[in-house]
Design a protein around this motif. Structure first.
Motif: not given
Length: 456
Positions: A239, A250, A237, A247, A252, A152, A176, A180, A216, A188
């Motif tokens: 997070p 992710r 996707a 974070l 997907t 990511l 992507s 993020y 998330p 995050y």
């Protein structure tokens, strides 16, 4: 997790054709045919092809898989089929193979490898890969934190929109459409799409934007809940953060769909005492051992039903018609109960069934059972009465059918709910318990009524 192509139906057809050509080919022709085939297909398809071959042939063809693709192929295979290959590889070959493994792949292989080889593979990883593997190892097989994707684009909140867009555009492998935002401690802050970045003034800092309001997921989230969240989000996707908001990676959409498929296969196999990882060509002794347990369980339930029948031996001797009609009673109850059982298990799996709506569902299914019970009681009772030219026999049959179908509907709701509350998989043992209930209740009701009404 298996890396399958999107067009699954075409993939199955292609694999089926390849397997047929390989089986028809003579020994010397098999090698070139397989080599030509794997040059045109992805690792997930190679895995399916290998799983479709008997073990001896599978091991021969494994030697033709390129070293660069071997790890991906092993990861894509089911556990038992993969283990059949890993057991044959000498330790030096395994060590060399694991030198090309990343954290996500090693998590898939770890249960099939000696601990010493796993430790050696981890020691040779980069710092990031080692950290990701250690993080994933903290979570169980049914938690999403074990299966995160770490490819990511991370951006600080102070970066300008033009630089953020450039960074996202450069991330072509894998592609992507979201970046993020994280702070200096890796917490995050939000996600921003390429579309949003294009619309922002080039000099605007990301921290000054609202970004996406998508919440998330948590690393400890259940796989089913996490995959449903991704499917319903409309995004490629989502997070995933830990309990402190850092974070971690992710999940997907491709992984979510794959997990959903595996969950379906697992429940389907569980109904007959097998699991999703079962190898189609596992050794005879291994396969017989796994199935013997389930056969033993079914034997016990059959003995219970036979015992109930045995209590009415004198009745059966006097009224032969009861012996002829008994299978109908059990069959109708079993089918009716299985319909309800399947519906309830699906509701439990999808989180649609709770304490709040259980009473309403039970009332509805009892209504369906009673209505169908009365309908088919009339039909079967009439048939039985005409068949044996005896109104009393038809009446006994009708009452037994009505009672058994109604009880089957009640059991179809109650059994999976009780098993689920006791942390037992209703897909695994629900059908056995249900069959026992419908057989015992059906036989007892039918033969008991026969003893009262038909025996002089």
């Amino acid at each position: 997790m298996t890396d399958l192509p999107q067009d699954t139906d075409n993939t199955r057809e292609e694999i089926s054709q390849l397997v047929e050509r390989l089986n028809l080919a003579t020994g010397p022709q098999q090698g070139p045919l397989f080599e030509h085939a794997i040059e045109q297909i992805e690792p997930g398809e190679i895995a399916l092809l290998l799983e479709s071959l008997p073990i001896d042939e599978r091991l021969e063809r494994w030697e033709q898989v390129t070293p660069e693709a071997q790890v991906d192929v092993l990861v894509a295979m089911r556990a038992q089929a993969r283990a059949a290959i890993l057991r044959t590889l000498p330790e030096p070959v395994l060590t060399q193979l694991l030198g090309r493994v990343n954290a996500e792949s090693l998590i898939e292989l770890v249960d099939d490898l000696p601990e010493s080889l796993v430790d050696d593979a981890v020691s040779r990883m980069s710092q990031n890969q080692r950290h990701w593997f250690e993080q994933a190892s903290r979570y169980s097989d049914d938690q999403i934190g074990r299966y995160l994707n770490h490819d990511l684009v991370l951006l600080p909140p102070k970066i300008r929109a033009e630089n953020a867009l450039r960074a996202l555009q450069r991330a072509t492998e894998p592609f992507s459409d979201h970046a993020y935002m994280v702070d200096g401690q890796g917490r995050y802050l939000g996600m921003v799409s390429m579309k949003q970045l294009i619309a922002l003034p080039p000099s605007q800092r990301l921290g000054d934007t609202t970004g996406s309001e998508i919440a998330p997921l948590q690393t400890a989230s259940n796989l089913v809940d996490a995959t449903e969240a991704v499917e319903h989000s409309g995004l490629a996707a989502l997070p995933v953060v830990d309990e402190e908001g850092h974070l971690q990676g992710r999940i997907t959409l491709q992984l979510a769909l794959e997990l959903t498929r595996e969950a379906y296969e697992s429940r389907l196999m569980a109904t007959v005492g097998l699991d999703e990882e079962t190898d189609l060509f596992s050794p005879v002794l291994q396969s017989s051992q796994r199935r013997a347990v389930w056969l033993g369980i079914n034997l016990l339930t059959a003995l219970l039903a036979s015992w109930v029948i045995g209590q009415f031996e004198a009745t059966l001797v006097q009224v032969v018609a009861l012996a002829v009609l008994m299978p109908i009673v059990a069959s109708m109850g079993g089918i009716a109960g299985s319909q309800t059982l399947t519906l309830v298990i699906r509701g439990l799996a999808m989180g649609q069934l709770s304490q709040g709506n259980l009473r309403a569902l039970l009332a509805k299914e009892l209504g369906v059972g009673l209505l169908n019970g009365l309908l088919w009681a009339g039909v079967i009772g009439a048939v039985a009465g005409l068949w044996f030219s005896d109104l009393a026999t038809g009446l006994v049959m009708a009452v037994a059918i009505a009672i058994n179908i109604t009880v089957a509907a009640l059991a179809g709701v109650a059994i999976p709910v009780i098993l689920d509350r006791r942390k037992m998989d209703p897909a695994l043992s629900g059908s056995v318990v249900l069959t026992t209930v419908t057989d015992v209740v059906g036989f007892f009701t039918f033969l008991g009524l026969g003893s009262l009404v038909l025996v002089s």
